[in-house]
Enzyme design. Structure first.
Site, PDB file in Angstrom:
ATOM      1  N   HIS A  91      82.911  23.511  49.282  1.00  0.00           N
ATOM      2  CA  HIS A  91      83.002  24.095  47.961  1.00  0.00           C
ATOM      3  C   HIS A  91      84.197  23.608  47.313  1.00  0.00           C
ATOM      4  O   HIS A  91      85.529  24.170  47.631  1.00  0.00           O
ATOM      5  CB  HIS A  91      82.669  25.411  47.855  1.00  0.00           C
ATOM      6  CG  HIS A  91      81.477  25.792  48.596  1.00  0.00           C
ATOM      7  ND1 HIS A  91      80.251  26.121  47.500  1.00  0.00           N
ATOM      8  CD2 HIS A  91      81.273  26.203  49.680  1.00  0.00           C
ATOM      9  CE1 HIS A  91      79.001  26.607  48.201  1.00  0.00           C
ATOM     10  NE2 HIS A  91      79.784  26.697  49.585  1.00  0.00           N
TER      11      HIS A  91
ATOM     12  N   GLU B   1      74.303  29.313  54.146  1.00  0.00           N
ATOM     13  CA  GLU B   1      72.821  29.002  53.667  1.00  0.00           C
ATOM     14  C   GLU B   1      72.366  27.777  54.067  1.00  0.00           C
ATOM     15  O   GLU B   1      71.251  27.806  54.221  1.00  0.00           O
ATOM     16  CB  GLU B   1      73.051  29.192  52.144  1.00  0.00           C
ATOM     17  CG  GLU B   1      72.001  28.892  51.302  1.00  0.00           C
ATOM     18  CD  GLU B   1      72.306  29.150  49.893  1.00  0.00           C
ATOM     19  OE1 GLU B   1      72.902  29.766  49.059  1.00  0.00           O
ATOM     20  OE2 GLU B   1      71.477  28.340  49.296  1.00  0.00           O
TER      21      GLU B   1
ATOM     22  N   ASP C  52      76.969  21.735  42.648  1.00  0.00           N
ATOM     23  CA  ASP C  52      76.362  23.038  43.110  1.00  0.00           C
ATOM     24  C   ASP C  52      75.389  23.369  42.037  1.00  0.00           C
ATOM     25  O   ASP C  52      75.705  23.635  40.933  1.00  0.00           O
ATOM     26  CB  ASP C  52      77.380  24.255  43.574  1.00  0.00           C
ATOM     27  CG  ASP C  52      76.661  25.090  44.217  1.00  0.00           C
ATOM     28  OD1 ASP C  52      77.002  25.348  45.426  1.00  0.00           O
ATOM     29  OD2 ASP C  52      75.344  25.716  43.728  1.00  0.00           O
ATOM     30  N   ILE C  53      74.147  23.508  42.407  1.00  0.00           N
ATOM     31  CA  ILE C  53      73.038  23.860  41.644  1.00  0.00           C
ATOM     32  C   ILE C  53      73.255  25.451  41.042  1.00  0.00           C
ATOM     33  O   ILE C  53      72.671  25.370  39.738  1.00  0.00           O
ATOM     34  CB  ILE C  53      71.597  23.723  42.098  1.00  0.00           C
ATOM     35  CG1 ILE C  53      70.475  23.497  41.090  1.00  0.00           C
ATOM     36  CG2 ILE C  53      71.109  24.680  42.912  1.00  0.00           C
ATOM     37  CD1 ILE C  53      70.516  22.096  40.312  1.00  0.00           C
TER      38      ILE C  53
ATOM     39  N   HIS D 110      79.261  21.463  54.154  1.00  0.00           N
ATOM     40  CA  HIS D 110      79.727  21.174  52.493  1.00  0.00           C
ATOM     41  C   HIS D 110      81.000  22.063  52.353  1.00  0.00           C
ATOM     42  O   HIS D 110      81.176  23.099  52.794  1.00  0.00           O
ATOM     43  CB  HIS D 110      78.597  21.701  51.812  1.00  0.00           C
ATOM     44  CG  HIS D 110      78.132  22.976  52.180  1.00  0.00           C
ATOM     45  ND1 HIS D 110      76.954  23.336  53.211  1.00  0.00           N
ATOM     46  CD2 HIS D 110      78.138  24.277  51.626  1.00  0.00           C
ATOM     47  CE1 HIS D 110      76.701  24.662  53.244  1.00  0.00           C
ATOM     48  NE2 HIS D 110      77.673  25.099  52.129  1.00  0.00           N
TER      49      HIS D 110
HETATM   50  P1  5GP Z   1      76.898  28.149  51.482  1.00  0.00           P
HETATM   51  O1  5GP Z   1      75.946  27.356  52.768  1.00  0.00           O
HETATM   52  O2  5GP Z   1      78.256  27.560  51.734  1.00  0.00           O
HETATM   53  O3  5GP Z   1      76.753  29.650  51.734  1.00  0.00           O
HETATM   54  O4  5GP Z   1      76.145  27.632  50.204  1.00  0.00           O
HETATM   55  C1  5GP Z   1      75.352  26.733  50.192  1.00  0.00           C
HETATM   56  C2  5GP Z   1      75.418  26.053  48.661  1.00  0.00           C
HETATM   57  O5  5GP Z   1      74.396  25.248  48.096  1.00  0.00           O
HETATM   58  C3  5GP Z   1      75.185  27.363  47.473  1.00  0.00           C
HETATM   59  O6  5GP Z   1      76.304  27.452  46.509  1.00  0.00           O
HETATM   60  C4  5GP Z   1      73.868  26.845  46.682  1.00  0.00           C
HETATM   61  O7  5GP Z   1      74.089  27.070  45.397  1.00  0.00           O
HETATM   62  C5  5GP Z   1      73.961  25.139  46.799  1.00  0.00           C
HETATM   63  N1  5GP Z   1      72.713  24.621  46.856  1.00  0.00           N
HETATM   64  C6  5GP Z   1      71.651  25.373  47.815  1.00  0.00           C
HETATM   65  N2  5GP Z   1      70.569  24.429  47.450  1.00  0.00           N
HETATM   66  C7  5GP Z   1      70.896  23.358  46.716  1.00  0.00           C
HETATM   67  C8  5GP Z   1      70.426  22.392  45.926  1.00  0.00           C
HETATM   68  O8  5GP Z   1      69.091  22.043  46.277  1.00  0.00           O
HETATM   69  N3  5GP Z   1      71.127  21.613  45.178  1.00  0.00           N
HETATM   70  C9  5GP Z   1      72.450  21.682  45.022  1.00  0.00           C
HETATM   71  N4  5GP Z   1      72.926  20.824  44.093  1.00  0.00           N
HETATM   72  N5  5GP Z   1      73.015  22.848  45.586  1.00  0.00           N
HETATM   73  C10 5GP Z   1      72.106  23.639  46.105  1.00  0.00           C
END
Ligand code: 5GP
Length: 138
Positions: free
Chosen positions: A95, A88, A29-30, A93
């Site tokens: 985690h 988001e 995760d970035i 995905h």
């Molecule tokens: P969620 O959709 O479960 O709320 O979180 C999405 C996750 O994707 C976040 O933890 C965010 O940091 C990660 N994320 C968003 N864009 C990118 C990206 O371009 N590269 C990476 N490696 N992680 C990402």
């Protein structure tokens, strides 16, 4: 339009890759909650995890299990915590986050600040360990 994660799988956007096969992909995760925070995705662009067909869902979980094992070997931690939210990025995905206590699974605290070198080093370590994992079913 392809999701940002599909673009990562396609190599259009760089990632700190952990592991990949024909159906699944794992990368750091970035914006990590903790060092070693990893995302595991199906290459198939499905938004909601419970919309995956059964075979793909189980395959994703088995792939994630191997990744979690590799994280545990690479990062000192009590357990690897699991979370699925997906609010988001509309691409399933999982985690995986190394934790020592429940409070470590906190997405709202200040994120870990790591250099590119540290991220690359962590990814290489987990990736190396992934090569030593296997699943009875997968
Ligand atoms: P969620 O959709 O479960 O709320 O979180 C999405 C996750 O994707 C976040 O933890 C965010 O940091 C990660 N994320 C968003 N864009 C990118 C990206 O371009 N590269 C990476 N490696 N992680 C990402």
């Amino acid at each position: 339009m392809a999701t940002i994660f599909s673009r990562i799988v396609a190599g259009e956007i760089p990632s700190y890759k952990i592991a990949e096969d024909d159906k699944y992909y794992a990368f750091l995760d970035i914006n990590p909650v903790a060092p070693g925070h990893t995302l595991v995705i199906p290459k198939n662009e499905v938004d909601y995890i419970f919309d995956l067909n059964d075979e793909e869902y189980l395959g994703l979980q088995l792939f994630a299990k191997r990744v979690a094992e590799a994280i545990k070997q690479a990062i000192p931690c009590t357990r690897v915590g699991v979370a699925v939210m997906g609010l988001e990025v509309p691409h399933t995905h999982i985690h995986l986050i190394p934790i020592n206590k429940e409070a470590d699974m906190n997405f709202f605290k200040e994120k870990a600040s790591l250099t590119q070198e540290e991220m690359a080093e962590i990814a290489a370590k987990i990736s190396q360990n992934f090569g030593n994992t296997q699943s009875e079913l997968y």
